[in-house]
Scaffold this motif. Sequence first.
Motif, PDB file in Angstrom:
ATOM      1  N   ASN A 538      11.933  22.512  -6.494  1.00 53.95           N
ATOM      2  CA  ASN A 538      11.653  23.660  -7.368  1.00 53.95           C
ATOM      3  C   ASN A 538      10.485  23.273  -8.280  1.00 53.95           C
ATOM      4  OD1 ASN A 538      11.587  25.595  -9.424  1.00 53.95           O
ATOM      5  ND2 ASN A 538      13.812  25.914  -9.346  1.00 53.95           N
ATOM      6  N   LYS A 539       9.278  23.631  -7.887  1.00 53.23           N
ATOM      7  CA  LYS A 539       8.074  23.143  -8.565  1.00 53.23           C
ATOM      8  C   LYS A 539       8.057  23.487 -10.053  1.00 53.23           C
ATOM      9  CE  LYS A 539       3.029  23.024  -7.995  1.00 53.23           C
ATOM     10  NZ  LYS A 539       2.968  21.561  -7.859  1.00 53.23           N
ATOM     11  N   ALA A 541      10.651  24.139 -12.081  1.00 56.32           N
ATOM     12  CA  ALA A 541      11.681  23.393 -12.804  1.00 56.32           C
ATOM     13  C   ALA A 541      11.281  21.929 -12.969  1.00 56.32           C
ATOM     14  CB  ALA A 541      13.019  23.505 -12.072  1.00 56.32           C
ATOM     15  N   TRP A 542      10.654  21.360 -11.929  1.00 57.34           N
ATOM     16  CA  TRP A 542      10.224  19.961 -12.004  1.00 57.34           C
ATOM     17  C   TRP A 542       9.130  19.791 -13.060  1.00 57.34           C
ATOM     18  CZ3 TRP A 542      12.595  15.902  -9.835  1.00 57.34           C
ATOM     19  CH2 TRP A 542      11.936  14.662  -9.874  1.00 57.34           C
TER      20      TRP A 542
END
Length: 596
Positions: A538-539, A541-542
Amino acid sequence: MNLSASSRIATPAPAIDLAERKIAYFSMEIALSKSLPTYSGGLGMLAGDTLRSAADTGVSMVVVSLVHRHGYFQQHLDGVGQQTESDVIWSPETTLPSVGQEIVVTMQNREVTVRAWRFDVVGVTGHIIPVFLLDTDVEGNDPWDRKLTDHLYGGDTYYRLCQETILGLGGVKLLHALGCKPEVSHMNEGHAALLTIGLLEERLNGAPLRDATEADAEAIRQQCVFTTHTPVPAGHDKFGLDQMVAVLGHDRASAIERFGCLHDGLMNMTYLALRFSRYVNGVAMQHGKVSQRMFPGYRVHAITNGVHAGTWLSQPFQALLDKEVPEWRHDNQYFRSVYGIAPAVIDATHALGKQRLIATVKHRTGVELDPKVLTLGFARRVATYKRASLLFRSPERLVEIAEKIGGLQILFAGKAHPADSAGKGLIRDVFTAAAKINNSKLRILYLENYDWDLGEQLTGGVDVWLNTPLRPYEASGTSGMKAALNGVPSLSVLDGWWIEGCAENITGWAIPDCDDEAAEASLLYYKIEHSVAPLYANKAAWAEVRRHCIAINGTFFNTHRQLGQYVSNAYFPQSASVAASDQVIVDDEVREGVLV
């Protein structure tokens, strides 16, 4: 701080009024520059980062160490991970200005002449911390004595005791010869503990140590601060009484025994430092508690380590923060302001560091990693308690995870001490495991010759920092702090600094405590598969996690904050009650877990 030899020689050391310097910092190893092999690992890096923060924040400090002409060592790894070593020889004569002062230390029943070279650590405002590197390679010295300052942590115990005599006794004599009589002497680990005897000798002004009274000892104690860095027994130097007498002579040896500095029938540098220090601290909150149980007769405080942000932030992050939050260089509290920077910008900035790391890996190994694949980093001094091979407890599980999550890349690095056969065996274990399970979805590489430059690239370029020490032997650990500054979360056993730094799913993940190593490894795999990998996929969230790492952990785990605590709590406490209550006997409840 990688200064060329020509620039060092061309500019004479600027004059400093050493009589005004109030703090003397003694350390056996210090990472001063990428070009100088004067450190081996975390202890030296911590010392160097502390001095860089002292320079940035204008602390009134001078520093003493040894020159280490042959350095620590260059690591060479063959195809199966067998480590060999070679010296890293450098010449202070062509690199650093001379202090221009010689002193004489009486040891081994003879006189040893000691000179010194000066390295200046320069802060962001121009404040200078002078570092004096002691050197026994002086014409007229016994040929054996001339090599005493060649090898960091080299030789046998006799050689080590001679080195520590030069550091402690020689360091005090040099500072006093230069007109520097600091109010506080800080021993960064027990290697420097003989400075207490040097101060006692100076106080007696030529009278024998047998004349020293408890009042004299207390006067020295009021000047000294001691930081202990490890619960591992090998980190506490011990010497036989015959060596103590042979190196130091009967008068000093008798004083050391009379003032209660022996332990289990041995000269123990830690107990010497404890006996003569008014303030003692561990290097994380948990380590302070562990050390208190180890040394129940002394009050042990805790000041958690940090890292120097200006050294360990990648160049892309430095450029970003210089633009958005320029105050960060002199005040690391401003890292909190990264919450005003879009997470996507933080993520894109880290991607530049990852690209640089991938290019370095290809140059070194010929292997081209995929920038889109989750990449773990594990790099530190190789010791058995750090358990570099825990990740391979169930290799088939690791392969399954890599295939399930779309790929996994793991980068290892680290040196084992030349005499540590068990540590060298761990490196071979990683090579063996990698050879068996590497495939198109799982890439495991061990990078040769872990040093400052490689450490900077790894902590700034991987996606997750992995740490698997055996509790409670990780006193602090600072590599994960460097990673956090660059937006890299940690996956770690709850020990050392990570107890304070772990906010689950926000700054990283904890590997839960287990009595059984197999169960611990299983939980490690579970966290990679079910916590780390899904979030990485999850780009957005990361990217938030990256920002949390800098804002939360970067704000606290830095040497600006650390040094401020030393100044206010250890060097110049605001209340005399702190010093007066240091040497106590703790209660029976604390005694119950003593690690001796």
